[in-house]
Structures are given as structure tokens and as C-alpha cells.
Enzyme design. Structure first.
Site, PDB file in Angstrom:
ATOM      1  N   SER A 227      35.347  32.105  27.922  1.00 37.50           N
ATOM      2  CA  SER A 227      34.907  32.043  29.392  1.00 37.50           C
ATOM      3  C   SER A 227      36.045  31.483  29.878  1.00 37.50           C
ATOM      4  CB  SER A 227      33.674  31.660  29.610  1.00 37.50           C
ATOM      5  OG  SER A 227      33.251  31.957  30.970  1.00 37.50           O
ATOM      6  N   ASP A 454      31.591  43.376  28.280  1.00 34.14           N
ATOM      7  CA  ASP A 454      31.464  41.905  29.024  1.00 34.14           C
ATOM      8  C   ASP A 454      31.263  42.026  30.472  1.00 34.14           C
ATOM      9  OD1 ASP A 454      31.857  39.357  29.782  1.00 34.14           O
ATOM     10  OD2 ASP A 454      32.905  38.663  27.930  1.00 34.14           O
ATOM     11  N   HIS A 483      28.542  38.203  26.842  1.00 36.23           N
ATOM     12  CA  HIS A 483      29.704  37.289  27.592  1.00 36.23           C
ATOM     13  C   HIS A 483      30.041  36.257  26.358  1.00 36.23           C
ATOM     14  CE1 HIS A 483      32.556  35.415  29.829  1.00 36.23           C
ATOM     15  NE2 HIS A 483      31.885  34.376  30.124  1.00 36.23           N
TER      16      HIS A 483
END
Length: 529
Positions: A227, A454, A483
Site C-alpha cells: 500500500s 485492488d 488490497h
């Protein structure tokens, strides 16, 4: 993933890997750098060569996280870094970290530094989760968890915001102006920290990482980030390309877009996640009664949205209006497992009943989320997350820019557009970034992994990162709406992805070409193609 506090934080493992130093295995003493050439962004030698004094992690009798680290035989320490690397003789700050030594010291490769994303998420404790999830990696690396500057135990920043974010812009100009007023108020509460705000950038966090690398005595730094942690890794690669060894980025962000407006690019991806969940809910209509087809389930969600626009829904002791509802529905992005989808369906069932005027009791998760959204930002997580984004890239200071963008997408993004395209406190931030955004373009070898569906690190963004990092290989998990994809840290495991990452981290084998892994109903038996 941004100051709106709505994206799921991904898993990130960073690896500090390099040549093992013979005879440097202090149990609780000092480690000293012995490093060669210096990069342009190096601080003075006094930072690069400082001693690390390791100590226990528990700070007091109520420190449960510190106790768990101590029980796992972790060590903790702090390094001193410049507040402003352009003025290294000026003010300094402390950056905290933890270390879990390699469990197979005879085969130890180096140190592995972990960043879980965010931004603004402490990582000292989460290094332990990497050890638990991937013992083979933990055998070969010292696991390092760093709380980034101004986060957790690293000279924390807290603007004492009365709310964790501004939420959605709502259905009209009046509600948009209300959100803009809140954003302006939140920004003003950080004005007292204007001396440090320009230095909260990802560039400076990457420089702090390199100070840690040098102080540990590691010639090179391997990095595995997820991320926001992927953007931190991208910036580190650009600033210190010769210091990078084995680098893995899980769910990579587009390095050309990271900043306060990044989520404006997620509309189609989030809509696809909602549709995927709606198809699941339709197959479970007998239990949740949300609709027997995908279209019927989406119509139910639309009716909830329309009801909230007419007036707040009563959900237990909470009032859910058009500012709050999209934040609740954003939770569809939390994961694509049966367990996560079932929990979200239960929440939507409650909201559907509330929209019809039925007296409802929120599920435990919905109660927790609603309480969090209505609570002040007590620990400063939201304000420091915003500070990092504002320091990385300037936002438009014209609120009408955002309102026009929202209006232009009312038809194609009726539910999430006013949330993902809304302005943030960065539009009213009391200081400008100290440096321009980092332009990431290099050929350092790096492994990228991520899912096609995602909702936060969108697949086009992952592909943009792949193009910017010309030495990279991309392993794609197809037909997955989650994610982060590695190690089961924040999403279901996929063996195909895990094998690709572990083969690189442990054996140093980067795939010869891009590859694809298949998502399976069990989530754990992906295979490559």
C-alpha cells in the site's frame, strides 16, 4: 491510504538485506555502522555512524504491545535523524524501531525492515506479524519494524483534531461547503506545528530508513512494502538506488500520483468491488434478503443512499447522513473473502432496515466503525496521515476545483464520487511542501505483486509503477478484489504469490518475466500461468 481515513491499510514488509557482519550479534548492546560510499541524500557521518543502544520494548505496565514484543525476544531502539536533511546541523528528532533477530543465525542474510502502509501506521509491532506469517523469511533476516517519523513512538505529531476526517461531500453545494469548512478547521489546528509539517514527507522517511541501514551496519537495504509502503519503497529506490538489494512492493501505488488526491482515481475499481460483493450477496439472498440478483442488491444500496440524502438514518444511537454513509459503504473494500463479504452484508442489512424506518441495532463491527467516525482523532493518526500527504504533493487551494470535479462525476460515480473526489485539509494547509514530488524512474531490480481488482492500489496504478521501475517484474493475482496479496497479513493467502515473493527474498530469484497467479475459491491455492 489517505487523510479521508477510508482505505484499508495494506501489508508491507521491508527488508534491510546485505552482507552479514561477522561477529556483530549484540544481545542488548550496540551496533555501529561500517559503510562505504555515500549517496547525495546521506546525512552527515554522525547520523550514519551513530551507535544503536538496544533495550526492552515495554514502556510501562499498560504497554501490551511492548510486552508482546518483549515476550517474542524483540529489542527496541531509537536513532537520531535531522528534522530537515537540508540543515543537518539543526534540530533533530528520534525515530523508533524494533528488531527480531534471524532465527537461523548461521544462514542470516541481513536485516528486513517492514512498513505496513498507511501512511501514518506504526510498524514496530507489525514486524512480529511478519515473523509469524513467514517463518522462512524470519529465519534468514533480522526483522526491523520502524515507526516512521511523527508516527507512533517516533516523535509523534498530533494536531488534536475533533474528527478523524471530513467524509463525503454529500449531494449538493450546501453539503460540499460544510465539508470544506470542516477541512479548513482541521488544517488550522495543525498551524502550531508549522515548523515540522514541511518535513513530514516520504522523502525524509526514506532518508531515515537509510540512516537506520547505515547504523545497523548493512551495506544494502532490501525492502518489502505494501500500500503506501510501496510508495515509500519507490522513493527509497529513487534516492538510494545503489543501496537497494531485494525489493518487493505489494500493491504498488502510482508514484506520479501519490498525494492528497490519489483516491480520485479509484472510482471504477471501487465500483467493481461493490459489484463483485453484490453478486456474492445475491447468491446468499436467502440469508441477507438484499436482492436475488446483482442488480437488485445494487438497487438496495442505492435506496439506502437516497434515504440518507433525504435525512439521517437512525442506527442505534448514531445518525448516518450523506457525509457518513459512503464511508460505511467503503468497507466493501476491506476484503473479498466469504467472511469479509458476510460481515459487510450484515451491515448493509442493518442500513437497509434503517432506511425503511425500522428501529435497528448495529452489528458489533458497524458500531465500532460508527463510534470511530464520530470520535476525535485522539492519537493523531488522521492528522499525521494528512501531514505526510500534504508534505509530499501540494493540493489545489481552490475548493471550486473539487466541487466541479464531483459534479462532473455525479452520474458515473453517484455513491463514491463525492467521497473519493472531495477536498482534504491539504487545500488549506498552513505550509507548502519543502520539496517537489519525487519523480520515480530507475532500473533497480524489484518484484511487484498485486491484484487486478485492488480497490486502493488500482491495477492501472500498479502498471504505471511497473513502467516507472524498468527493472521490475510484475506478478498479478487475477480475479481478486483485495488490497495487498502477500503472506495473508491483511488478506487471504495465495500460495502462488507467496512462493514468488519468498523465492526472491530467500533465494534471490527474480522472475524472468511477468507472471500471473489465479485466484481460487479457497484463496490459498493459486497457480501461475
Amino acid at each position: 491510504m489517505r487523510g479521508r481515513r477510508m482505505a484499508v491499510t495494506g501489508a508491507a514488509v521491508a527488508a534491510l538485506a546485505g552482507t552479514t557482519l561477522i561477529g556483530v550479534q549484540p544481545a542488548a548492546g550496540a551496533t555501529r555502522a561500517n559503510v562505504g560510499g555515500r549517496a547525495p541524500d546521506d546525512g552527515p557521518a554522525r547520523f550514519q555512524e551513530q551507535k544503536i543502544d538496544w533495550h526492552g520494548c515495554r514502556t510501562g505496565p499498560d504497554d501490551a504491545i511492548g510486552k508482546e514484543l518483549d515476550d517474542a525476544k524483540a529489542q527496541c531502539a531509537e536513532v537520531t535523524v535531522p528534522l530537515d536533511y537540508a540543515r543537518p546541523d539543526g534540530r533533530t528528532i528520534k525515530v523508533a524501531m524494533s528488531r527480531l533477530k534471524a532465527t537461523d543465525p548461521g544462514r542470516r542474510r541481513g536485516a528486513l525492515l517492514y512498513n505496513p502502509g498507511g501512511p501514518g501506521v506504526p510498524a514496530m509491532y507489525l514486524a512480529l506479524k511478519v515473523k509469524q506469517a513467514e517463518p522462512a523469511v524470519a529465519a534468514r533476516y533480522d526483522l526491523i519494524g520502524m515507526d516512521p517519523r511523527f508516527v507512533g513512538r517516533s516523535t509523534p505529531l498530533n494536531c488534536k483534531w475533533p474528527a478523524v476526517g471530513i467524509g463525503s461531500a454529500g449531494p449538493d453545494r450546501r453539503t460540499f461547503d460544510q465539508s470544506a469548512a470542516l477541512a479548513k478547521d482541521l488544517a488550522s489546528r495543525c498551524a502550531g506545528h508549522r515548523a515540522v509539517l514541511p518535513h513530514a514527507s516520504t522523502r525524509n522517511t526514506a532518508r531515515d530508513m537509510d540512516v537506520i541501514r547505515a547504523a545497523l551496519g548493512e551495506p544494502k537495504l532490501s525492502y518489502l512494502g505494501s500500500s503506501y509502503g510501496t510508495y515509500l519503497g519507490e522513493v527509497y529506490l529513487q534516492l538510494f538506488p545503489r543501496r537497494a538489494d531485494r525489493v518487493v512492493l505489494d500493491s504498488a501505488l502510482n508514484p506520479d500520483l501519490f498525494g492528497p488526491d490519489l483516491t480520485s482515481t479509484t472510482g471504477s475499481a471501487v465500483t467493481a468491488v461493490l459489484e463483485n460483493w453484490a453478486a456474492w450477496a445475491a447468491r446468499h439472498h436467502g440469508r441477507y434478503r438484499l436482492g436475488a440478483t446483482t442488480a437488485e442488491v445494487l438497487a438496495t444500496v442505492n435506496r439506502i443512499d437516497q434515504a440518507a440524502e433525504r435525512g439521517p438514518l437512525r442506527v442505534g444511537d448514531h445518525r448516518v447522513d450523506s457525509r457518513v454513509l459512503p464511508q460505511l459503504l467503503w468497507n466493501v473494500t476491506a476484503g473479498d473473502s466469504d467472511e469479509m463479504y458476510a460481515g459487510f452484508a450484515a451491515d448493509v442489512r442493518v442500513l437497509s432496515d434503517a432506511a425503511r424506518g425500522v428501529k435497528v441495532t448495529p452489528t458489533p463491527l458497524l458500531e465500532q466503525v460508527l463510534t470511530g467516525l464520530s470520535s476525535p482523532d485522539a492519537d493523531g493518526t488522521a492528522s499525521v496521515q494528512t501531514a505526510i500527504q500534504c508534505a509530499d504533493r501540494a493540493a489545489s487551494r481552490d475548493p471550486d476545483t473539487y466541487y466541479r470535479d464531483i459534479q462532473a462525476h455525479r452520474v458515473d460515480e453517484p455513491l463514491f464520487g463525492p467521497l473519493i473526489r472531495n477536498l482534504t485539509p491539504c487545500s488549506f494547509w498552513p505550509v507548502a511542501p519543502a520539496e517537489p514530488p519525487t519523480r520515480v524512474r530507475n532500473d533497480v531490480p524489484v518484484l511487484l505483486v498485486g491484484a487486478t481488482g485492488d480497490p486502493a492500489a488500482t491495477y492501472p496504478g500498479q502498471q504505471a509503477a511497473h513502467r516507472a521501475l524498468t527493472g521490475s517484474r510484475l506478478v498479478t493475482l487475477r480475479d481478486a478484489f483485495r488490497h495487498t496479496v502477500y503472506a495473508g497479513l491483511f488478506a487471504p493467502r495465495n500460495t502462488c504469490v507467496d512462493n514468488a515473493v519468498n523465492r526472491y527474498l530467500i533465494d534471490g530469484v527474480l522472475p524472468a518475466r511477468d507472471a500471473t497467479c489465479l485466484n481460487t475459491p479457497s484463496a490459498g491455492k493459486g497457480r501461475s500461468s
